[in-house]
Every structure is written in C-alpha cells, then in structure tokens.
Design an enzyme around this catalytic site. Structure first.
Site, PDB file in Angstrom:
ATOM      1  N   LYS A  10       0.820  -1.214   0.000  1.00 34.61           N
ATOM      2  CA  LYS A  10       0.000   0.000   0.000  1.00 34.61           C
ATOM      3  C   LYS A  10       0.859   1.273   0.000  1.00 34.61           C
ATOM      4  CE  LYS A  10      -3.980  -2.194   2.236  1.00 34.61           C
ATOM      5  NZ  LYS A  10      -5.008  -2.073   3.288  1.00 34.61           N
ATOM      6  N   TYR A  50     -12.547  -1.457  -3.387  1.00 38.41           N
ATOM      7  CA  TYR A  50     -13.068  -1.638  -2.031  1.00 38.41           C
ATOM      8  C   TYR A  50     -14.594  -1.524  -1.975  1.00 38.41           C
ATOM      9  CZ  TYR A  50      -8.491  -1.782   0.266  1.00 38.41           C
ATOM     10  OH  TYR A  50      -7.247  -2.142   0.716  1.00 38.41           O
ATOM     11  N   HIS A 116      -2.172  -5.527   1.665  1.00 39.55           N
ATOM     12  CA  HIS A 116      -3.511  -6.125   1.522  1.00 39.55           C
ATOM     13  C   HIS A 116      -3.350  -7.575   1.080  1.00 39.55           C
ATOM     14  CE1 HIS A 116      -7.674  -6.745   0.226  1.00 39.55           C
ATOM     15  NE2 HIS A 116      -7.171  -7.313  -0.842  1.00 39.55           N
ATOM     16  N   GLU A 127     -10.271 -10.039  -7.280  1.00 39.75           N
ATOM     17  CA  GLU A 127      -9.248  -9.008  -7.049  1.00 39.75           C
ATOM     18  C   GLU A 127      -8.093  -9.109  -8.039  1.00 39.75           C
ATOM     19  OE1 GLU A 127     -10.032  -8.215  -2.289  1.00 39.75           O
ATOM     20  OE2 GLU A 127      -8.160  -9.202  -2.909  1.00 39.75           O
TER      21      GLU A 127
HETATM   22  P1  CMP Z   1      -7.488  -4.403   3.820  1.00 43.07           P
HETATM   23  O1  CMP Z   1      -7.068  -5.751   4.256  1.00 43.07           O
HETATM   24  O2  CMP Z   1      -6.922  -3.865   2.554  1.00 43.07           O
HETATM   25  O3  CMP Z   1      -9.088  -4.358   3.717  1.00 43.07           O
HETATM   26  C1  CMP Z   1      -9.863  -3.234   3.976  1.00 43.07           C
HETATM   27  C2  CMP Z   1      -9.051  -2.091   4.496  1.00 43.07           C
HETATM   28  O4  CMP Z   1      -9.807  -1.121   5.167  1.00 43.07           O
HETATM   29  C3  CMP Z   1      -8.077  -2.590   5.550  1.00 43.07           C
HETATM   30  O5  CMP Z   1      -7.084  -3.369   4.975  1.00 43.07           O
HETATM   31  C4  CMP Z   1      -7.634  -1.284   6.173  1.00 43.07           C
HETATM   32  O6  CMP Z   1      -6.701  -0.599   5.354  1.00 43.07           O
HETATM   33  C5  CMP Z   1      -8.954  -0.528   6.142  1.00 43.07           C
HETATM   34  N1  CMP Z   1      -9.656  -0.643   7.427  1.00 43.07           N
HETATM   35  C6  CMP Z   1     -10.192  -1.728   7.995  1.00 43.07           C
HETATM   36  N2  CMP Z   1     -10.778  -1.444   9.163  1.00 43.07           N
HETATM   37  C7  CMP Z   1     -10.624  -0.122   9.327  1.00 43.07           C
HETATM   38  C8  CMP Z   1     -11.024   0.789  10.326  1.00 43.07           C
HETATM   39  N3  CMP Z   1     -11.704   0.379  11.408  1.00 43.07           N
HETATM   40  N4  CMP Z   1     -10.699   2.067  10.176  1.00 43.07           N
HETATM   41  C9  CMP Z   1     -10.022   2.491   9.084  1.00 43.07           C
HETATM   42  N5  CMP Z   1      -9.616   1.673   8.077  1.00 43.07           N
HETATM   43  C10 CMP Z   1      -9.910   0.384   8.207  1.00 43.07           C
END
Ligand code: CMP
Length: 140
Positions: A10, A50, A116, A127
């Site tokens: 990221k 997303y 991710h 994805e």
């Molecule tokens: P990822 O595994 O890419 O999947 C969704 C993303 O949302 C996660 O990683 C974080 O980058 C983000 N994310 C998940 N939970 C939260 C949260 N509570 N607050 C802010 N960002 C979040």
C-alpha cells in the site's frame, strides 16, 4: 492446494521505502510472484476495488489513503497461498498483529496497514482480475 492471491503493497509502505523488504519476505516465504506493477489509483479505481466496504464509516478515508500515492499490486502463487499470505501480513490492526509479521513491523495504523491480501478464493479471483489480465500473469 496451490492457490493464487492478490497482494498489495500500500501507499504508506511505498512511501516509507520498505517495498523491497516486503518483497523479500514474500520470496523468503516461498511464494512465486506471477505479476507485479506500480500503479497510482484514482478515487474511482480505489472505490471499485473496495466496493464491498462502501457502507463502512471508514470508506472515504480508505479511498483517500489508497490514492495518496502509488501502490504495488502483485499476484502471489503457492501452497495454501491465501491463508499463508494473511499469516505473513498479520492482523488488520497492527496493534493486534503478531511479532514478526509485516503489519507489526511496517504498518502505521488500522488504515495505513502496509499490505492487503485476499480473504477467500472467490475474492482472490475477483481481485486479481481487477488489476491484471490473464496475459500479465507469468506462471512457472
Ligand atoms: P485491507 O485488508 O486492505 O481491507 C480493507 C481495508 O480497510 C483494511 O485493509 C484497512 O486498510 C482498512 N480498514 C479496515 N478497518 C478499518 C477501520 N476500522 N478504520 C479504518 N480503516 C480500516
């Protein structure tokens, strides 16, 4: 079972200059990198990726974060790749991530969490094809 998963380094990790260290962990864990590219996503591209999170309170902030700079999606292949990559990443929240995981070592927050990984075979398929065409994958 050999699987493929979509990994993303990221923007926070690219900005910190730790992409190489993360890729080294990928290779040391035995994953094959079938594809990789540096991209800078637009808001629409991040929102599309997303989309499943669009009702969450953090959605707009997440899209802003993912578009703040380039990121590096990769297709990883290996035995039980989806689960093994998630173990290597560690918990979503770096505070909860186990010692020695990528997020424990490189993430800044639950949002700026360095990497991710797909969470299921179905998600991995969607994805991977979001970022890569079949011609861009290099099986070996
Ligand atoms: P990822 O595994 O890419 O999947 C969704 C993303 O949302 C996660 O990683 C974080 O980058 C983000 N994310 C998940 N939970 C939260 C949260 N509570 N607050 C802010 N960002 C979040």
């Amino acid at each position: 079972m050999t699987q493929r998963t979509l990994a993303i380094i990221k923007p926070d990790a690219i900005g910190k200059g730790v992409a190489g260290q993360i890729i080294a962990r990928v290779e040391n864990a035995g994953f094959k990198i079938l594809a990789a590219k540096m991209i800078h996503m637009s808001q629409a591209e991040a929102a599309g990726f997303y989309a499943v999170h669009r009702a969450r309170p953090f959605f707009q902030s997440l899209c802003d974060f993912m578009t703040q700079g380039p990121c590096l999606p990769m297709v990883l292949e290996g035995e039980n790749a989806i689960q093994r990559w998630r173990e290597l990443m560690g918990a979503t929240d770096p505070v909860k991530a186990a010692a020695g995981t990528i997020r424990k070592d490189f993430a800044s927050s639950i949002e700026a969490n360095a990497v991710h990984g797909s969470d299921s075979p179905e998600t991995a398929g969607v994805e991977i094809s979001y970022f890569f065409s079949s011609l861009e994958l290099c099986p070996r």
